[in-house]
Design a protein around this motif. Structure first.
Motif, PDB file in Angstrom:
ATOM      1  N   GLU A  20       0.810  -1.219   0.000  1.00 56.21           N
ATOM      2  CA  GLU A  20       0.000   0.000   0.000  1.00 56.21           C
ATOM      3  C   GLU A  20       0.842   1.268   0.000  1.00 56.21           C
ATOM      4  OE1 GLU A  20      -4.459  -0.520   1.137  1.00 56.21           O
ATOM      5  OE2 GLU A  20      -3.250   0.259   2.764  1.00 56.21           O
ATOM      6  N   CYS A  21       1.809   1.329   0.885  1.00 53.95           N
ATOM      7  CA  CYS A  21       2.640   2.543   0.942  1.00 53.95           C
ATOM      8  C   CYS A  21       3.977   2.214   1.591  1.00 53.95           C
ATOM      9  CB  CYS A  21       1.926   3.639   1.742  1.00 53.95           C
ATOM     10  SG  CYS A  21       2.994   5.065   2.040  1.00 53.95           S
ATOM     11  N   ARG A  22       5.042   2.497   0.853  1.00 50.95           N
ATOM     12  CA  ARG A  22       6.389   2.175   1.359  1.00 50.95           C
ATOM     13  C   ARG A  22       6.716   2.986   2.612  1.00 50.95           C
ATOM     14  NH1 ARG A  22       5.472  -1.292  -2.374  1.00 50.95           N
ATOM     15  NH2 ARG A  22       6.971  -1.612  -4.046  1.00 50.95           N
ATOM     16  N   ARG A  23       6.274   4.237   2.621  1.00 50.49           N
ATOM     17  CA  ARG A  23       6.609   5.077   3.779  1.00 50.49           C
ATOM     18  C   ARG A  23       5.881   4.562   5.045  1.00 50.49           C
ATOM     19  NH1 ARG A  23       8.810  10.269   4.450  1.00 50.49           N
ATOM     20  NH2 ARG A  23       9.977   9.656   2.590  1.00 50.49           N
ATOM     21  N   ARG A  24       4.635   4.159   4.840  1.00 49.39           N
ATOM     22  CA  ARG A  24       3.895   3.614   5.981  1.00 49.39           C
ATOM     23  C   ARG A  24       4.586   2.338   6.500  1.00 49.39           C
ATOM     24  NH1 ARG A  24      -2.141   1.547   5.141  1.00 49.39           N
ATOM     25  NH2 ARG A  24      -2.443   3.640   4.346  1.00 49.39           N
ATOM     26  N   PHE A  26       7.733   1.722   6.360  1.00 49.20           N
ATOM     27  CA  PHE A  26       8.905   2.130   7.141  1.00 49.20           C
ATOM     28  C   PHE A  26       8.491   2.505   8.562  1.00 49.20           C
ATOM     29  CE2 PHE A  26      11.422   5.420   9.052  1.00 49.20           C
ATOM     30  CZ  PHE A  26      12.680   4.842   9.058  1.00 49.20           C
ATOM     31  N   TYR A  27       7.456   3.338   8.667  1.00 48.48           N
ATOM     32  CA  TYR A  27       7.024   3.768  10.013  1.00 48.48           C
ATOM     33  C   TYR A  27       6.620   2.570  10.872  1.00 48.48           C
ATOM     34  CZ  TYR A  27       6.704   8.619   8.325  1.00 48.48           C
ATOM     35  OH  TYR A  27       6.981   9.864   7.820  1.00 48.48           O
ATOM     36  N   GLN A  28       5.906   1.654  10.237  1.00 46.99           N
ATOM     37  CA  GLN A  28       5.336   0.525  10.974  1.00 46.99           C
ATOM     38  C   GLN A  28       6.398  -0.435  11.497  1.00 46.99           C
ATOM     39  OE1 GLN A  28       1.930   0.401  11.013  1.00 46.99           O
ATOM     40  NE2 GLN A  28       1.402  -1.646  11.667  1.00 46.99           N
ATOM     41  N   GLU A 282       9.406   5.662  -0.411  1.00 43.94           N
ATOM     42  CA  GLU A 282       8.637   6.759  -0.978  1.00 43.94           C
ATOM     43  C   GLU A 282       7.230   6.836  -0.381  1.00 43.94           C
ATOM     44  OE1 GLU A 282       9.711   4.118  -2.667  1.00 43.94           O
ATOM     45  OE2 GLU A 282       8.163   3.332  -4.015  1.00 43.94           O
ATOM     46  N   ARG A 283       6.695   8.042  -0.409  1.00 40.97           N
ATOM     47  CA  ARG A 283       5.336   8.236   0.084  1.00 40.97           C
ATOM     48  C   ARG A 283       4.326   7.891  -1.012  1.00 40.97           C
ATOM     49  NH1 ARG A 283       4.962  13.847   3.240  1.00 40.97           N
ATOM     50  NH2 ARG A 283       5.775  14.720   1.326  1.00 40.97           N
ATOM     51  N   ALA A 284       3.126   7.496  -0.595  1.00 40.63           N
ATOM     52  CA  ALA A 284       2.083   7.119  -1.560  1.00 40.63           C
ATOM     53  C   ALA A 284       1.672   8.342  -2.375  1.00 40.63           C
ATOM     54  CB  ALA A 284       0.877   6.563  -0.821  1.00 40.63           C
ATOM     55  N   GLU A 285       1.354   8.110  -3.641  1.00 40.16           N
ATOM     56  CA  GLU A 285       0.868   9.221  -4.470  1.00 40.16           C
ATOM     57  C   GLU A 285      -0.635   9.404  -4.309  1.00 40.16           C
ATOM     58  OE1 GLU A 285       2.128   8.641  -8.463  1.00 40.16           O
ATOM     59  OE2 GLU A 285       4.249   8.703  -7.903  1.00 40.16           O
ATOM     60  N   ARG A 288      -5.860   9.377  -1.173  1.00 39.04           N
ATOM     61  CA  ARG A 288      -6.986   8.712  -0.493  1.00 39.04           C
ATOM     62  C   ARG A 288      -6.463   7.736   0.553  1.00 39.04           C
ATOM     63  NH1 ARG A 288     -10.035   6.495  -5.597  1.00 39.04           N
ATOM     64  NH2 ARG A 288      -7.847   6.166  -6.036  1.00 39.04           N
ATOM     65  N   LEU A 289      -5.288   7.135   0.276  1.00 41.67           N
ATOM     66  CA  LEU A 289      -4.678   6.225   1.259  1.00 41.67           C
ATOM     67  C   LEU A 289      -4.291   6.994   2.519  1.00 41.67           C
ATOM     68  CD1 LEU A 289      -2.169   4.032  -0.763  1.00 41.67           C
ATOM     69  CD2 LEU A 289      -4.187   3.243   0.482  1.00 41.67           C
ATOM     70  N   CYS A 290      -3.805   8.220   2.306  1.00 37.74           N
ATOM     71  CA  CYS A 290      -3.285   9.017   3.437  1.00 37.74           C
ATOM     72  C   CYS A 290      -4.404   9.409   4.395  1.00 37.74           C
ATOM     73  CB  CYS A 290      -2.586  10.259   2.913  1.00 37.74           C
ATOM     74  SG  CYS A 290      -1.276   9.878   1.738  1.00 37.74           S
ATOM     75  N   VAL A 298       2.117  12.707  11.147  1.00 36.70           N
ATOM     76  CA  VAL A 298       3.580  12.860  11.051  1.00 36.70           C
ATOM     77  C   VAL A 298       3.994  13.075   9.606  1.00 36.70           C
ATOM     78  CG1 VAL A 298       5.769  11.591  11.299  1.00 36.70           C
ATOM     79  CG2 VAL A 298       4.002  11.434  13.082  1.00 36.70           C
ATOM     80  N   CYS A 299       3.368  12.313   8.720  1.00 37.52           N
ATOM     81  CA  CYS A 299       3.830  12.238   7.343  1.00 37.52           C
ATOM     82  C   CYS A 299       3.232  13.328   6.450  1.00 37.52           C
ATOM     83  CB  CYS A 299       3.476  10.863   6.802  1.00 37.52           C
ATOM     84  SG  CYS A 299       3.964  10.573   5.130  1.00 37.52           S
ATOM     85  N   ARG A 300       1.933  13.537   6.595  1.00 35.66           N
ATOM     86  CA  ARG A 300       1.270  14.545   5.772  1.00 35.66           C
ATOM     87  C   ARG A 300       0.352  15.389   6.665  1.00 35.66           C
ATOM     88  NH1 ARG A 300       0.983  11.298   0.194  1.00 35.66           N
ATOM     89  NH2 ARG A 300       2.623  12.507  -0.800  1.00 35.66           N
TER      90      ARG A 300
HETATM   91  S1  SF4 Z   1       0.285   9.540   5.158  1.00 34.78           S
HETATM   92 FE1  SF4 Z   1       0.198   8.686   3.081  1.00 34.78          FE
HETATM   93  S2  SF4 Z   1       2.306   8.722   2.328  1.00 34.78           S
HETATM   94 FE2  SF4 Z   1       2.375   8.962   4.549  1.00 34.78          FE
HETATM   95  S3  SF4 Z   1       2.650   6.941   5.373  1.00 34.78           S
HETATM   96 FE3  SF4 Z   1       0.487   7.316   5.317  1.00 34.78          FE
HETATM   97  S4  SF4 Z   1      -0.245   6.515   3.355  1.00 34.78           S
HETATM   98 FE4  SF4 Z   1       1.956   6.720   3.242  1.00 34.78          FE
END
Ligand code: SF4
Length: 303
Positions: A20-24, A26-28, A282-285, A288-290, A298-300
Motif C-alpha cells: 500500500e505505501c512504502r513510507r507507511r 517504514f514507520y510501521q 517513498e510516500r504514496a501518491e 486517499r490512502l493518506c 507525522v507524514c502529511r
Molecule cells: S500519510 Fe500517506 S504517504 Fe504517509 S505513510 Fe500514510 S499513506 Fe503513506
C-alpha cells in the motif's frame, strides 16, 4: 531481559502494508521500533503510539476474534458458557475500551484500545457506534449458532489445535508469522483450519490468507494440501466456505512470499542487519490512502 533486536520477518499484514505505501511500511516496522521504551526519542514514541491505532471496523473485528477465542477457551476448560451473559460482557468491555480511547488513554498506555476516529477527531455519529456494537453482537451470536461450532464441541479436546497467538516458522531462512485462528481434526481424520471473518469477503485476500495457512499446515504440521480443509467462516452471515487447495497453488504461494521478501529487502540500506533509511521509502501518491493512514499527522500533517 535481553535487548530486543529488530530482525527481518514476514507476515501477510507486513506484505499488505508494503504494497500500500512504502513510507507507511517504514514507520510501521522501523520508525516506531523501540517506541515502547520510556526513554525513546519523541518521534519514535509518537510513531509507536500511532502504530497502535485501529479503525472502528478493525477494532470490531478484533473484539469478535477475542470473544471467539475466549469462548473456545472456556469450552476447552469445561466451564459453562451462558451466551447472553457472555455477550453482555463483550459489549461492556467494548464500552470501556471506547471510553478509554475517547480519553486518548493510549498515549500513556499504547497497548490499550486506540481508535483512529478518536485520534483524528472524526465526527462519528452515536448511531454509527451503536451499529458497530450491534454488528459485534450479531457476529458473536452467529458464532454460537454455527453448525461448525457444534462440530468443534463434539470433537475430543485432544483433536483441537488452538493457536491463540501467532507463531513463526522458518521459510527459506526467513521467519514467517502465520497461524490459523483455529484448527481441529474432524471425524474423517482430516485437518480443518479455520479463519473467522467479520466483514465482507475479499476473495483474492482470502485466497492468499488461506494459502498461507496451507503453507503453515505443510511446514509446521507436515500435512499436504490434499489432507487439509481450509474454511473461511464468516460470522456476519454465518456462511462457511471450504476453499480448495493443491500442491500447484501452494507453490504459487511460496513464490509470492519469496518475491515479497525480495522486494522488501531491496529497500533496505543494509539487508543483513535489517537497517532501513527513511528516504528510501517513498510516500504514496494516492492521497486517499493518506486520509485513513495512522501516520498522517507525522507524514502529511497538511491533510
Ligand atoms: S500519510 Fe500517506 S504517504 Fe504517509 S505513510 Fe500514510 S499513506 Fe503513506
Amino acid at each position: 531481559m535481553p535487548e530486543l533486536t529488530n530482525t527481518f520477518s514476514w507476515s501477510r499484514s507486513r506484505d499488505h502494508t508494503f504494497q500500500e505505501c512504502r513510507r507507511r511500511y517504514f514507520y510501521q516496522y522501523y520508525g516506531s521500533w523501540g517506541g515502547w521504551e520510556p526513554n525513546a526519542p519523541e518521534q519514535t514514541r509518537r510513531l509507536y503510539v500511532l502504530k497502535q491505532l485501529s479503525s472502528r471496523q478493525q477494532w470490531a473485528g478484533r473484539v469478535v476474534h477475542d470473544a471467539v477465542e475466549m469462548a473456545l477457551r472456556t469450552i476447552a476448560e469445561g466451564h459453562e458458557l451462558p451466551q447472553e451473559a457472555f455477550i453482555q460482557d463483550v459489549v461492556e468491555r467494548m464500552r470501556q475500551d471506547w471510553r478509554n480511547s475517547k480519553a486518548r488513554g493510549y498515549w500513556d498506555n499504547p497497548k490499550t484500545a486506540a481508535l483512529f476516529e478518536h485520534e483524528y477527531a472524526l465526527d462519528v455519529k452515536p448511531e454509527v457506534w451503536q451499529a458497530l456494537s450491534r454488528h459485534v453482537v450479531t457476529c458473536v451470536r452467529t458464532f454460537f449458532r454455527l453448525p461448525l461450532l457444534a462440530e468443534i464441541r463434539r470433537t475430543p479436546l485432544e483433536h483441537w489445535l488452538i493457536e491463540y497467538s501467532s507463531k513463526a516458522f522458518e521459510f527459506d531462512g526467513t521467519a514467517i508469522w502465520v497461524a490459523p485462528d483455529f484448527g481441529f481434526r474432524n471425524v474423517d481424520d482430516r485437518l480443518v483450519l479455520v479463519d473467522w471473518k467479520t466483514g465482507a469477503s475479499d476473495p483474492e485476500a482470502t485466497a492468499f490468507q488461506l494459502g498461507c495457512y496451507a503453507l503453515y499446515a505443510h511446514e509446521v504440521l507436515k500435512q499436504s494440501p490434499a489432507e487439509v480443509d481450509l474454511l473461511e467462516a464468516n460470522l456476519r452471515d454465518g456462511l462457511v466456505t471450504d476453499v480448495h487447495w493443491d500442491d500447484d497453488r501452494l507453490d504459487a504461494i511460496r513464490e509470492r512470499i519469496r518475491f515479497s521478501i525480495r522486494s522488501m529487502k531491496a529497500y533496505l540500506g543494509e539487508p543483513e542487519s535489517n537497517i532501513a533509511v527513511v528516504d528510501n521509502f517513498e510516500r504514496a501518491e494516492d492521497l486517499r490512502l493518506c486520509r485513513w493512514c495512522n501516520y498522517r499527522a507525522v507524514c502529511r500533517p497538511e491533510l
